[in-house]
Structure formats: structure tokens, C-alpha cells
Design a protein around this motif. Structure first.
Motif, PDB file in Angstrom:
ATOM      1  N   SER A  56      -1.486  -0.599   5.895  1.00  0.00           N
ATOM      2  CA  SER A  56      -0.400  -1.534   5.754  1.00  0.00           C
ATOM      3  C   SER A  56       0.889  -0.895   4.889  1.00  0.00           C
ATOM      4  O   SER A  56       2.080  -1.198   5.492  1.00  0.00           O
ATOM      5  CB  SER A  56      -1.103  -2.649   4.773  1.00  0.00           C
ATOM      6  N   ALA A  57       0.522  -0.263   4.033  1.00  0.00           N
ATOM      7  CA  ALA A  57       1.673   0.450   3.294  1.00  0.00           C
ATOM      8  C   ALA A  57       2.523   1.417   4.153  1.00  0.00           C
ATOM      9  O   ALA A  57       3.719   1.614   4.359  1.00  0.00           O
ATOM     10  CB  ALA A  57       1.282   1.282   2.239  1.00  0.00           C
ATOM     11  N   LEU A  58       1.784   1.988   4.973  1.00  0.00           N
ATOM     12  CA  LEU A  58       2.259   2.997   5.969  1.00  0.00           C
ATOM     13  C   LEU A  58       3.039   2.381   7.209  1.00  0.00           C
ATOM     14  O   LEU A  58       4.093   2.999   7.603  1.00  0.00           O
ATOM     15  CB  LEU A  58       1.617   4.131   6.490  1.00  0.00           C
ATOM     16  N   SER A  59       2.564   1.262   7.601  1.00  0.00           N
ATOM     17  CA  SER A  59       3.189   0.637   8.536  1.00  0.00           C
ATOM     18  C   SER A  59       4.590  -0.152   8.210  1.00  0.00           C
ATOM     19  O   SER A  59       5.521   0.114   8.883  1.00  0.00           O
ATOM     20  CB  SER A  59       2.314  -0.737   8.849  1.00  0.00           C
ATOM     21  N   GLN A  60       4.617  -0.455   6.984  1.00  0.00           N
ATOM     22  CA  GLN A  60       5.822  -0.867   6.459  1.00  0.00           C
ATOM     23  C   GLN A  60       6.889   0.502   6.269  1.00  0.00           C
ATOM     24  O   GLN A  60       8.004   0.277   6.644  1.00  0.00           O
ATOM     25  CB  GLN A  60       5.744  -1.262   5.070  1.00  0.00           C
ATOM     26  N   LYS A  61       6.309   1.547   5.887  1.00  0.00           N
ATOM     27  CA  LYS A  61       7.324   2.541   5.729  1.00  0.00           C
ATOM     28  C   LYS A  61       7.657   3.404   7.058  1.00  0.00           C
ATOM     29  O   LYS A  61       8.847   3.824   7.083  1.00  0.00           O
ATOM     30  CB  LYS A  61       6.427   3.896   4.905  1.00  0.00           C
ATOM     31  N   VAL A  62       6.844   3.325   7.988  1.00  0.00           N
ATOM     32  CA  VAL A  62       7.137   3.532   9.440  1.00  0.00           C
ATOM     33  C   VAL A  62       8.406   2.895   9.960  1.00  0.00           C
ATOM     34  O   VAL A  62       9.181   3.351  10.620  1.00  0.00           O
ATOM     35  CB  VAL A  62       5.844   3.699  10.394  1.00  0.00           C
TER      36      VAL A  62
END
Length: 174
Positions: A80-86
Motif C-alpha cells: 500500500s505504501a509503495l503503491s502510493q509512492k509509485v
């Protein structure tokens, strides 16, 4: 008044426990240091780059395109966190989403903009790590040592258990 009923003692008007924060200075220090890194980027006219993007960009350069899940695992973040960062990195033009090995999967890949800057990003990473080592040598108890010591303490008793023990003594929690 919010109209929300309370049961038992709670904070009164003007009682704001968020005024106290042992680790707020640490968060503010990190924000200040990140702002200094952003200043380095601005001086080199590297636009739209946040220090928090660099690890993932370097990882994609080293390992090639990856799914968000694989990238998240490789940097120790949640999907979830990385999806937002991407999404933020894509909006800033640093990564793109490409079709994976099968037509159903998507992978995150560097853009030409990222590939053109990757050497400078690696140099900044090395310089930042060297500057951190220099800073730690100037203080009597380096932050990297504090982190190791806190991790060991949390192995003995989790943060969750520590919070629950504190809540057990607070009548407002009941």
C-alpha cells in the motif's frame, strides 16, 4: 462541543496530550535534513525529485522493472505504501508502468528522465551516507546505535505490549 457522548474521564478543554512528543524532534530533524537534500537537487536542477524516491529509483536501476509487490519487498515497505509512492513518482515523471511478463501483470520501470539522472542519484546517496557517518562520528551516541538498541529492547517487549500496559493504567481508555 462535538455532540459525541463520552463515557468516563477524558481530556478537558485545553488538555491536549499531542503537545507532548518525545520523537517529534527526530521527525523534524529528518524533515530538515530531507529539505537540505532537496536543496542539493534544486542546485543541480533535478526537478520533481523527493529524497524518499531515491532508494526505489536506485533499486529499479540495479534490478530492472519490478511489480509493486516485488519492489515493496525489496525495500521493506508495504504494498500500500509503495503503491502510493509509485503513483507520486509516476506523476513526477520518474517511473512508468509497463506490461509485465504476461499481459495481466504491470511492472514499474524507470523513465528516460530517471535513467538520465541515475548516476547523480547514486552519487548523492553515497555522499549522504558519508555525511551521515561524519555526523555520527561527531556525537557521543550515534543514531544508528540508538536504532539497534531500541530494536533489541523491542525484541524483549514489543511496542504494542508497552502501549497496552500504559493504557491499562489510564482510566480514559476504559
Amino acid at each position: 462541543m462535538s455532540g459525541i457522548p463520552t463515557t468516563g474521564p477524558g481530556p478537558g478543554p485545553g488538555d491536549d496530550p499531542s503537545q507532548e512528543s518525545l520523537w517529534r524532534p527526530l521527525r523534524l530533524l529528518q524533515e530538515r535534513m530531507d529539505a537540505e537534500i532537496e536543496r542539493v537537487y534544486a542546485e543541480r536542477q533535478i526537478e520533481g525529485l523527493k529524497p524518499s524516491f531515491v532508494r526505489e529509483l536506485l533499486r529499479l536501476h540495479a534490478r530492472g522493472p519490478m511489480t509493486i509487490t516485488a519492489l515493496a519487498e525489496s525495500v521493506g515497505r508495504t504494498h500500500s505504501a509503495l503503491s502510493q509512492k509509485v503513483a507520486a513518482m509516476r506523476a513526477a515523471g520518474w517511473v512508468e508502468t509497463v506490461t509485465g511478463e504476461d499481459a495481466r501483470s504491470k511492472q514499474v520501470a524507470l523513465t528516460d528522465k530517471a535513467r538520465g539522472a541515475i548516476g547523480r542519484l547514486a552519487a548523492e546517496w553515497r555522499a549522504t551516507e558519508a555525511a551521515l557517518a561524519e555526523l555520527e562520528a561527531e556525537v557521543p551516541y550515534p543514531l544508528s546505535r540508538v536504532v539497534v538498541d531500541i530494536e533489541r529492547a523491542l525484541e524483549r517487549k514489543s511496542f504494542h505490549d508497552r502501549i497496552v500496559e500504559q493504557l491499562a493504567t489510564d482510566p480514559a481508555w476504559e
